[in-house]
Design a protein around this motif. Sequence first.
Motif, short mmCIF file in Angstrom:
data_model
loop_
_atom_site.label_atom_id
_atom_site.label_comp_id
_atom_site.label_asym_id
_atom_site.label_seq_id
_atom_site.Cartn_x
_atom_site.Cartn_y
_atom_site.Cartn_z
N GLY A 255 0.79 -1.22 0.00
CA GLY A 255 0.00 0.00 0.00
C GLY A 255 0.82 1.27 0.00
N HIS A 256 2.14 1.14 -0.05
CA HIS A 256 3.01 2.32 -0.09
C HIS A 256 3.50 2.50 -1.53
N TRP A 257 3.25 3.67 -2.10
CA TRP A 257 3.51 3.93 -3.51
C TRP A 257 4.62 4.96 -3.69
N GLU A 258 5.28 4.85 -4.85
CA GLU A 258 6.25 5.86 -5.28
C GLU A 258 5.75 6.47 -6.58
N GLY A 259 5.92 7.78 -6.74
CA GLY A 259 5.41 8.45 -7.93
C GLY A 259 6.40 9.42 -8.54
N LEU A 315 2.25 7.85 -0.22
CA LEU A 315 2.79 8.14 -1.55
C LEU A 315 4.09 8.93 -1.36
N THR A 316 5.15 8.49 -2.03
CA THR A 316 6.45 9.18 -1.97
C THR A 316 6.73 9.81 -3.32
N TRP A 317 7.11 11.08 -3.32
CA TRP A 317 7.30 11.85 -4.56
C TRP A 317 8.55 12.70 -4.41
N ASP A 318 9.05 13.21 -5.55
CA ASP A 318 10.14 14.18 -5.45
C ASP A 318 9.53 15.57 -5.25
N GLN A 319 10.37 16.58 -5.25
CA GLN A 319 9.90 17.93 -4.92
C GLN A 319 9.54 18.73 -6.17
N GLY A 320 8.91 18.08 -7.14
CA GLY A 320 8.48 18.77 -8.34
C GLY A 320 7.32 19.71 -8.09
N VAL A 337 1.52 12.15 1.87
CA VAL A 337 2.55 12.28 0.84
C VAL A 337 3.87 12.61 1.53
N TYR A 338 4.91 11.83 1.20
CA TYR A 338 6.26 12.08 1.72
C TYR A 338 7.16 12.51 0.57
N PHE A 339 8.04 13.47 0.84
CA PHE A 339 8.88 14.04 -0.21
C PHE A 339 10.34 13.62 -0.03
N CYS A 340 10.96 13.28 -1.15
CA CYS A 340 12.37 12.90 -1.14
C CYS A 340 13.24 14.13 -0.95
N ASP A 341 14.46 13.90 -0.55
CA ASP A 341 15.44 14.98 -0.47
C ASP A 341 15.82 15.43 -1.88
N PRO A 342 16.27 16.68 -2.04
CA PRO A 342 16.66 17.15 -3.37
C PRO A 342 17.77 16.30 -3.97
N ALA A 343 17.68 16.07 -5.27
CA ALA A 343 18.71 15.33 -6.03
C ALA A 343 18.99 13.97 -5.41
N SER A 344 17.94 13.26 -5.02
CA SER A 344 18.09 11.94 -4.41
C SER A 344 17.13 10.94 -5.05
N PRO A 345 17.31 10.63 -6.35
CA PRO A 345 16.37 9.74 -7.03
C PRO A 345 16.38 8.32 -6.47
N TRP A 346 17.48 7.91 -5.81
CA TRP A 346 17.53 6.55 -5.26
C TRP A 346 16.51 6.35 -4.14
N GLN A 347 15.98 7.43 -3.59
CA GLN A 347 14.96 7.29 -2.55
C GLN A 347 13.62 6.84 -3.13
N ARG A 348 13.52 6.84 -4.45
CA ARG A 348 12.35 6.27 -5.14
C ARG A 348 12.86 5.25 -6.16
N GLY A 349 13.63 4.30 -5.70
CA GLY A 349 14.31 3.38 -6.60
C GLY A 349 13.38 2.58 -7.49
N SER A 350 12.27 2.08 -6.93
CA SER A 350 11.33 1.28 -7.73
C SER A 350 10.73 2.11 -8.85
N ASN A 351 10.41 3.36 -8.54
CA ASN A 351 9.80 4.22 -9.54
C ASN A 351 10.80 4.59 -10.64
N GLU A 352 12.05 4.87 -10.27
CA GLU A 352 13.06 5.19 -11.27
C GLU A 352 13.29 4.01 -12.21
N ASN A 353 13.33 2.80 -11.66
CA ASN A 353 13.51 1.61 -12.50
C ASN A 353 12.32 1.43 -13.45
N THR A 354 11.12 1.66 -12.92
CA THR A 354 9.93 1.52 -13.75
C THR A 354 9.88 2.55 -14.87
#
Length: 408
Positions: A255-259, A315-320, A337-354
């Motif tokens: 139930g935890h999503w990355e976007g 839901l985890t997202w970057d700071q767009g 909604v939880y926000f990743c740190d700036p310039a840290s795409p690895w914090q949403r690794g599943s989403n980046e791979n997808t």
Amino acid sequence: MDFEIRKIRTPQGRKKLTAEREEYFRLMDQGFSSLEACRIVGINSRTGKRWRNGWNPSGTRKGAPPIARVVAPSGPSRYLREDERIHIADRLREKVSIREIARELGRAPSTISREVRRNRHPTSGQYRPHAAQARADSRRPRPKPSKIGQNPELQAYIQDHLHKRWSPEQICQSLRRSFSDRPEMHVCHETIYQALYVQGRGELRRELARARALRTGRAMRKPRRLAQQRQPRYSAPMVMISERPAEVEDRAVPGHWEGDLIIGKNHASAIGTLVERTTRYVMLVHLPTDRSAERMRDALITTMQTLPTHLKRSLTWDQGSEMGRHHEFTIAADMPVYFCDPASPWQRGSNENTNGLLRQYFPKGIDLSVHTREHLDAVAAELNARPRKTLDWETPAERLAMLLATSN
């Protein structure tokens, strides 16, 4: 110790920390270090540093309560006064430290040390208050004649090298090497920038700026705000990924999503991507016209409404900028909604791979707005039907079906 550390840890503001401030200075007088005193009182070490050094964020200067202060009732002025300089001279003769003098005057220690360094006698090194006052008064009038404007040889040298596309820093270092025994030919690079950017002085020809003498090509300086002056990214405060529940990390609880977004040609179109962390199940968000915060909010709400409650945990997202309405989405979808740190795409690794897998269907440099809702659903279904090594060669669709079956 009769002082009790405050239980409420939320910020209380400068004026509400009177008891903590008094206790801090009492501990310092007893010989405690600033760090230890801050820990005992329960304040941030930076707060103690501001109190000890006599600075606070509002710009006024308030140090520890001294035994005898010479500050006027109306508060310290921008510049040191003559009576303050007399006080500095008296205390220096008594071998008092710079920090103690600053505390007594309600000034920053750097103000006192700079005053002594700049206005002491050039030969004997003694600090004489009345002579120091005279030096400060003579130095204060504005505007001052520029070093470049008063030296034609220096001006010609700088202009010649600017035409050669040299940077101001390269020019100033070359001046120091070429004229090592002539200090009148030495300037810092900031002086050259000022001569180029500040109009009306005439030190350097205005054509230099128009001819793009600097690599930036700017004819006017671009101001940069200090960190404390920057505007927040969103109107509503962000909840950072560091505050996300620990259960999200091990992927044991679904139930935890990355976007994120994949962007089309000329940044004019986009498709939203959502990946469930446990099953790697993918959903695509249709954004046919734009990716504004309002459009993103509505599209995410529509997409998440298709899920049962136990699959809408976070839901985890970057700071767009597209997530500018994240607080409204949280309320409507009942999903933080939880926000990743700036310039840290690895914090949403599943989403980046997808997103990398989705580029097989949506290559870079194409217009993504031409894809219909039905086509996006078909792409997501095909991707969810692929077996995954990380799922022991099961498919995301099969894993999600198992979760839905157990919930029923």
